[in-house]
Design a protein around this motif. Structure first.
Motif, PDB file in Angstrom:
ATOM      1  N   GLN A   1       0.825  -1.209   0.000  1.00  0.00           N
ATOM      2  CA  GLN A   1       0.000   0.000   0.000  1.00  0.00           C
ATOM      3  C   GLN A   1       0.859   1.258   0.000  1.00  0.00           C
ATOM      4  O   GLN A   1       0.592   2.187  -0.770  1.00  0.00           O
ATOM      5  CB  GLN A   1      -0.953   0.036   1.196  1.00  0.00           C
ATOM      6  N   THR A   2       1.878   1.294   0.829  1.00  0.00           N
ATOM      7  CA  THR A   2       2.758   2.464   0.885  1.00  0.00           C
ATOM      8  C   THR A   2       3.395   2.724  -0.478  1.00  0.00           C
ATOM      9  O   THR A   2       3.432   3.861  -0.957  1.00  0.00           O
ATOM     10  CB  THR A   2       3.855   2.263   1.944  1.00  0.00           C
TER      11      THR A   2
ATOM     12  N   GLU B   1       0.628   3.901  -3.011  1.00  0.00           N
ATOM     13  CA  GLU B   1       0.156   5.270  -2.735  1.00  0.00           C
ATOM     14  C   GLU B   1       1.091   6.299  -3.367  1.00  0.00           C
ATOM     15  O   GLU B   1       0.633   7.350  -3.810  1.00  0.00           O
ATOM     16  CB  GLU B   1       0.036   5.508  -1.232  1.00  0.00           C
ATOM     17  N   GLU B   2       2.379   6.001  -3.398  1.00  0.00           N
ATOM     18  CA  GLU B   2       3.336   6.915  -4.025  1.00  0.00           C
ATOM     19  C   GLU B   2       3.381   6.735  -5.537  1.00  0.00           C
ATOM     20  O   GLU B   2       3.486   7.708  -6.277  1.00  0.00           O
ATOM     21  CB  GLU B   2       4.726   6.685  -3.439  1.00  0.00           C
TER      22      GLU B   2
ATOM     23  N   PRO C   1      -1.117   7.235  -7.090  1.00  0.00           N
ATOM     24  CA  PRO C   1      -2.074   7.882  -6.181  1.00  0.00           C
ATOM     25  C   PRO C   1      -3.520   7.906  -6.667  1.00  0.00           C
ATOM     26  O   PRO C   1      -4.433   7.878  -5.833  1.00  0.00           O
ATOM     27  CB  PRO C   1      -1.517   9.300  -6.005  1.00  0.00           C
TER      28      PRO C   1
ATOM     29  N   PHE D   1      -6.215   5.568  -5.043  1.00  0.00           N
ATOM     30  CA  PHE D   1      -6.541   5.719  -3.621  1.00  0.00           C
ATOM     31  C   PHE D   1      -7.379   6.972  -3.385  1.00  0.00           C
ATOM     32  O   PHE D   1      -7.195   7.984  -4.053  1.00  0.00           O
ATOM     33  CB  PHE D   1      -5.261   5.806  -2.781  1.00  0.00           C
ATOM     34  N   GLU D   2      -8.282   6.871  -2.431  1.00  0.00           N
ATOM     35  CA  GLU D   2      -9.074   8.017  -1.967  1.00  0.00           C
ATOM     36  C   GLU D   2      -9.097   7.960  -0.453  1.00  0.00           C
ATOM     37  O   GLU D   2      -9.520   6.951   0.126  1.00  0.00           O
ATOM     38  CB  GLU D   2     -10.507   7.943  -2.501  1.00  0.00           C
TER      39      GLU D   2
ATOM     40  N   GLY E   1      -6.806   7.503   1.741  1.00  0.00           N
ATOM     41  CA  GLY E   1      -6.027   6.421   2.330  1.00  0.00           C
ATOM     42  C   GLY E   1      -6.541   5.026   2.054  1.00  0.00           C
ATOM     43  O   GLY E   1      -5.993   4.054   2.564  1.00  0.00           O
TER      44      GLY E   1
END
Length: 80
Positions: A19-20, A23-24, A27, A30-31, A33
């Motif tokens: 996930q980390t 997310e980078e 993006p 994702f909404e 988080g």
């Protein structure tokens, strides 16, 4: 196709999760988080949980070329 290196650990030694990394790297999936509903992350045809550490993926699902191949499956417009 997107080819990105994904460090397995932070500079402080903590593990980085899928996930980390995503997310980078991506993006828009994702909404607030959370992954957008209907999006799936697959490797070798299996759904991969977002809490999976990147080091675990490298050890357990890397192909012979030592790359971890991920597929991000987006919901079709008819699913929305």
């Amino acid at each position: 196709m997107l080819l990105l290196p994904g460090p397995a650990f932070t500079e402080a030694g903590g593990q980085i999760t899928l996930q980390t990394f995503l997310e980078e790297a991506l993006p828009p999936i994702f909404e607030a988080g959370r992954m957008v509903e209907g999006v799936e992350v697959l490797s070798q045809g299996l759904r991969i949980p977002l809490e999976t550490p990147l080091w675990w993926l490298q050890v357990n699902v890397a192909y012979m070329d030592q790359f971890v191949h991920l597929v991000i499956r987006l919901p079709s417009s008819s699913d929305a």
